[in-house]
Design an enzyme around this catalytic site. Structure first.
Site, short mmCIF file in Angstrom:
data_model
loop_
_atom_site.label_atom_id
_atom_site.label_comp_id
_atom_site.label_asym_id
_atom_site.label_seq_id
_atom_site.Cartn_x
_atom_site.Cartn_y
_atom_site.Cartn_z
N LYS A 1 36.49 38.34 36.98
CA LYS A 1 35.65 38.59 35.81
C LYS A 1 35.40 37.27 35.07
O LYS A 1 35.88 37.06 33.95
CB LYS A 1 36.30 39.61 34.88
CG LYS A 1 36.48 40.99 35.52
CD LYS A 1 37.22 41.93 34.59
CE LYS A 1 37.44 43.29 35.23
NZ LYS A 1 38.24 44.19 34.36
N THR A 2 34.67 36.39 35.72
CA THR A 2 34.41 35.05 35.18
C THR A 2 32.94 34.92 34.77
O THR A 2 32.11 35.76 35.13
CB THR A 2 34.76 33.98 36.21
OG1 THR A 2 34.09 34.28 37.45
CG2 THR A 2 36.26 33.93 36.47
#
Length: 308
Positions: A150-151
Site C-alpha cells: 500500500k505505497t
C-alpha cells in the site's frame, strides 16, 4: 541499533536499480515543467546552504537527496550517516545541522523542495519503522516486521527504502515478486486449493505462494495445498494466538510454512498480536500516514555578506 537490521550489512544504495536516477529526473521535471522564473531572479552565483533537521528522527534517503542536487549542479556533504538518529539539540536552537549543499544558487533552489519532500517522507517512514521494531523486540517478539504494498504510486522505491533503513522488511516489492492469493483471487478461481495449484504451476520453484485466509479452516486448506505462507487476515489478537498454535501443532513434521498476521495493526494494538508462533507481522501503519521528519534548507547569509 540492533544488529538484525539491513543497514548493518552494507550500503542500501547498492540495492537501487539502474533506473532510479531517471525517477529523480522526472520529479524535477514535474516541479519545473517550463520556465524557472525565480531562478532567473537569483542567477547562478555560487552559494552554500545548510540542511537542518528541526525535529527528531532517523535520517533516511541520502542517495536520493544527493542525486537530486547532483542533477541541479550541486554537491552535498553529509554530517549524519544513513540510518542515524537525530535528536533535538540541547542548545536551545531547535535544529541540527545534517548536511551542507554547495553550488549555483539557482540549482540550490531548484532542488530544495523536491529534496526536502523526499527526505522528510523517507525519514518519517524509517523513524516509525524503527520505533515499532524496537518496541516489538523489547516485548520479546523475534519475528519479522514488514510493510505492505500500500505505497504511493511512483514513490514505492523511496518508501520501501525507508522501511529498510528503519529495519523493517519491505514485504513483496510488486506483483512479480511473490504470488499472493487474496480473497478475490480465491473467489474468482473457485477454491484455495485450485488457486494454489494454478499459482504453483506458473510460479515454479522460484516464487513463494502466500494465501490470505479468514479462519482456521481456510488456513489448513492452504497449508495442505502447498502454500509457503499463510496470512491470518483481520483476526482478533486472541484468535491469532489460538490459530497459530493449532496450525503449528497440526502440521508439525509434515509441512514447512510461515505464518503472517495482518489487518489493522498499529502501534497501539500490535502487542495483542505479537507472539513467536507468528513469523511475520505486516502493517501499512509504518508507511501510510506516518509523520514526517521536519527539515529545512537555508542559504548561508554570512558567506554571502563576506563575498560581497
Amino acid at each position: 541499533m540492533h544488529k538484525d537490521q539491513p543497514i548493518h550489512h552494507g550500503s542500501l544504495e547498492h540495492l537501487l536499480p539502474p533506473s532510479w536516477k531517471s525517477q529523480i529526473t522526472a520529479w524535477l521535471a514535474e516541479d519545473t515543467p517550463s520556465y524557472d522564473y525565480a531562478g532567473f531572479v537569483v542567477g547562478e552565483a555560487p552559494r552554500t546552504a545548510t540542511l537542518w533537521a528541526k525535529s527528531a528522527g532517523i535520517v533516511a534517503g541520502i542517495p536520493f537527496f544527493t542525486e537530486i542536487f547532483a542533477q541541479c549542479g550541486c554537491a552535498v556533504e553529509w554530517h549524519a550517516k544513513e540510518g542515524s538518529y537525530i535528536d533535538r539539540p540541547k542548545d536551545g536552537s531547535g535544529k541540527t545541522k545534517v548536511a551542507t549543499v554547495t553550488g549555483p544558487v539557482r540549482g540550490l533552489l531548484l532542488g530544495e523542495r523536491v529534496g526536502l519532500n523526499l527526505l522528510a517522507r523517507c525519514s518519517g517512514i524509517a523513524t516509525v519503522s524503527r520505533d515499532m521494531l524496537l518496541s516489538l523486540r523489547s516485548a520479546g517478539y523475534e519475528g519479522i516486521l514488514a510493510g505492505t504494498r500500500k505505497t504511493t504510486p511512483g514513490f514505492r522505491l523511496v518508501e520501501k527504502y525507508g522501511m529498510l533503513v528503519g529495519g523493517a522488511d519491505t514485504h513483496r516489492m510488486d506483483l512479480s515478486s511473490m504470488i499472493m492469493l487474496k480473497d478475490n483471487h480465491v473467489w474468482s478461481r473457485g477454491s484455495i486449493t485450485e488457486a494454489v495449484q494454478a499459482a504453483k504451476m506458473v510460479g515454479g520453484f522460484a516464487l513463494k505462494v502466500e494465501v490470505e485466509v479468514q479462519n482456521e479452516e481456510e488456513a489448513n486448506e492452504a497449508v495442505a495445498a502447498g502454500a509457503d505462507i499463510v496470512m491470518l487476515d483481520n483476526f482478533t489478537g486472541e484468535g491469532v494466538k489460538i490459530a497459530a498454535k493449532n496450525l503449528r501443532e497440526k502440521w508439525k513434521g509434515q509441512r514447512q510454512f510461515l505464518i503472517e498476521v495482518s489487518g489493522g495493526l498499529r502501534e497501539d494494538n500490535v502487542f495483542d498480536y505479537a507472539n513467536n508462533d507468528i513469523d511475520i507481522i505486516s502493517t501499512s501503519s509504518i508507511h501510510q500516514g506516518t509523520p514526517h521528519v521536519d527539515f529545512s534548507l537555508k542559504i548561508d547569509q554570512d558567506k554571502i555578506k563576506k563575498s560581497s
